[in-house]
Design a protein around this motif. Structure first.
Motif, PDB file in Angstrom:
ATOM      1  N   UNK A 149       1.299  21.729  91.503  1.00 41.35           N
ATOM      2  CA  UNK A 149       0.798  20.974  90.355  1.00 41.35           C
ATOM      3  C   UNK A 149       0.279  21.902  89.263  1.00 41.35           C
ATOM      4  N   UNK A 150      -0.400  22.975  89.660  1.00 41.11           N
ATOM      5  CA  UNK A 150      -0.905  23.899  88.659  1.00 41.11           C
ATOM      6  C   UNK A 150       0.189  24.378  87.727  1.00 41.11           C
ATOM      7  N   UNK A 151       1.378  24.588  88.266  1.00 40.41           N
ATOM      8  CA  UNK A 151       2.500  25.081  87.475  1.00 40.41           C
ATOM      9  C   UNK A 151       3.254  23.952  86.775  1.00 40.41           C
ATOM     10  N   UNK A 152       3.640  22.926  87.524  1.00 37.27           N
ATOM     11  CA  UNK A 152       4.424  21.852  86.922  1.00 37.27           C
ATOM     12  C   UNK A 152       3.667  21.135  85.815  1.00 37.27           C
ATOM     13  N   UNK A 153       2.389  20.859  86.046  1.00 39.40           N
ATOM     14  CA  UNK A 153       1.600  20.150  85.027  1.00 39.40           C
ATOM     15  C   UNK A 153       1.490  20.979  83.760  1.00 39.40           C
ATOM     16  N   UNK A 154       1.414  22.306  83.910  1.00 41.07           N
ATOM     17  CA  UNK A 154       1.315  23.179  82.748  1.00 41.07           C
ATOM     18  C   UNK A 154       2.642  23.329  82.015  1.00 41.07           C
ATOM     19  N   UNK A 155       3.672  22.722  82.533  1.00 43.01           N
ATOM     20  CA  UNK A 155       4.955  22.622  81.833  1.00 43.01           C
ATOM     21  C   UNK A 155       5.160  21.194  81.333  1.00 43.01           C
ATOM     22  N   UNK A 156       5.039  20.236  82.244  1.00 42.85           N
ATOM     23  CA  UNK A 156       5.398  18.848  81.968  1.00 42.85           C
ATOM     24  C   UNK A 156       4.482  18.185  80.940  1.00 42.85           C
ATOM     25  N   UNK A 157       3.179  18.405  81.057  1.00 43.44           N
ATOM     26  CA  UNK A 157       2.244  17.727  80.165  1.00 43.44           C
ATOM     27  C   UNK A 157       2.033  18.477  78.847  1.00 43.44           C
ATOM     28  N   UNK A 158       2.638  19.637  78.712  1.00 42.23           N
ATOM     29  CA  UNK A 158       2.573  20.357  77.439  1.00 42.23           C
ATOM     30  C   UNK A 158       3.470  19.662  76.420  1.00 42.23           C
ATOM     31  N   UNK A 159       2.975  19.493  75.238  1.00 42.64           N
ATOM     32  CA  UNK A 159       3.743  18.825  74.185  1.00 42.64           C
ATOM     33  C   UNK A 159       4.546  19.849  73.383  1.00 42.64           C
ATOM     34  N   UNK A 183      10.240  22.663  80.203  1.00 45.09           N
ATOM     35  CA  UNK A 183       9.775  21.271  80.133  1.00 45.09           C
ATOM     36  C   UNK A 183      10.949  20.300  80.226  1.00 45.09           C
ATOM     37  N   UNK A 184      12.023  20.623  79.545  1.00 43.84           N
ATOM     38  CA  UNK A 184      13.206  19.760  79.610  1.00 43.84           C
ATOM     39  C   UNK A 184      13.707  19.640  81.047  1.00 43.84           C
ATOM     40  N   UNK A 185      13.647  20.743  81.786  1.00 41.48           N
ATOM     41  CA  UNK A 185      14.121  20.731  83.172  1.00 41.48           C
ATOM     42  C   UNK A 185      13.232  19.867  84.049  1.00 41.48           C
TER      43      UNK A 185
END
Length: 244
Positions: free
Chosen positions: A193-203, A209-211
């Motif tokens: 989560x530390x990694x995915x959230x810092x990609x996914x929730x970034x605007x 993020x697209x991936x």
């Protein structure tokens, strides 16, 4: 008990814009360990000059994995107690892979001229007390880090290819999930989560993020872990009850 987590400031609704700090904060919340979260930018007084670090009643522990190991031992946490030897090996390998993904993620923010302005402007908007010159200095420092680590010697598309392969592997390991080892949350999920959230929730619409947006199981993991951490729950049922 007095736990204080020192880590970088938040961004885009995340409590830490660095994956390692968010990883520890998520772990603490999942384990229902009360803590104070101090956001700092100067890591000069941190162990090895790196964030995050934990102050546990005067005992200072640096490195996210070492912090989690310390907490697990001290409080006899059950979150990973039932893992098999094979799962523990997978846990280690995924954490090492995410260390590789970190450099690509960081590159996308600080090194790539296409995304740097959006990251800089968002950071200054969220943290108006920070001077633009400080971020420019941090960017120059990161250029040196990327060169010495190696990722800075890659052209952007070649750098992203490394990260995209990491995300593809992670999506394959997660499978139908909903969590890394099935129906219940473990420490590895906090790390992921530390990694995915810092990609996914970034605007900021980077290739990474697209991936994540294109992988339904990775996107669902982001939402589920955020809901679980907010509630201090570790079950799949708890995640489904949360608001996505």
């Amino acid at each position: 008990m007095a736990l204080t987590l020192f880590s970088y400031p938040g961004l885009f609704g995340l409590s830490d814009n660095n994956p390692y700090g968010l990883k520890v904060a998520t772990f603490l919340k999942l384990c229902r360990l009360p803590f104070r979260h101090e956001h700092i930018l100067d890591a000069s007084t941190a162990p090895r000059g790196q964030l995050p670090f934990l102050d546990d009643d005067g005992v200072v522990v640096g490195d996210s994995d070492a912090i989690i190991a310390h907490l697990t031992r001290k409080f006899d946490l059950a979150i990973d107690r039932g893992l098999t030897p094979e799962q523990r090996r997978t846990d280690l390998l995924v954490r090492r892979m995410l260390d590789d993904l970190y450099w690509v993620m960081s590159y996308s923010r600080w090194r790539d001229d296409r995304f740097w302005p959006a990251f800089r402007d968002a950071f200054l908007a969220y943290h108006p007390q920070v001077e633009a010159a400080l971020l420019e200095g941090a960017r120059s420092y990161n250029f040196q880090r990327y060169h010495h680590q190696g990722i800075g010697r890659f052209e952007p598309e070649a750098a992203y290819e490394r990260g995209l392969r990491d995300l593809e592997a992670l999506a394959g390991l997660l499978g139908d999930g909903p969590f890394m080892f099935g129906q219940d949350v473990h420490g590895l999920d906090a790390t992921v989560h530390g990694f995915l959230a810092n990609i996914y929730f970034y605007e900021i619409d980077t290739p990474l993020r697209q991936a994540v947006q294109a992988a339904p199981n990775l996107a669902a993991h982001c939402h589920d872990l955020r809901a679980l951490a907010a509630q201090g729950l570790t079950s799949a049922a708890g995640a489904r009850a949360g608001v996505r």
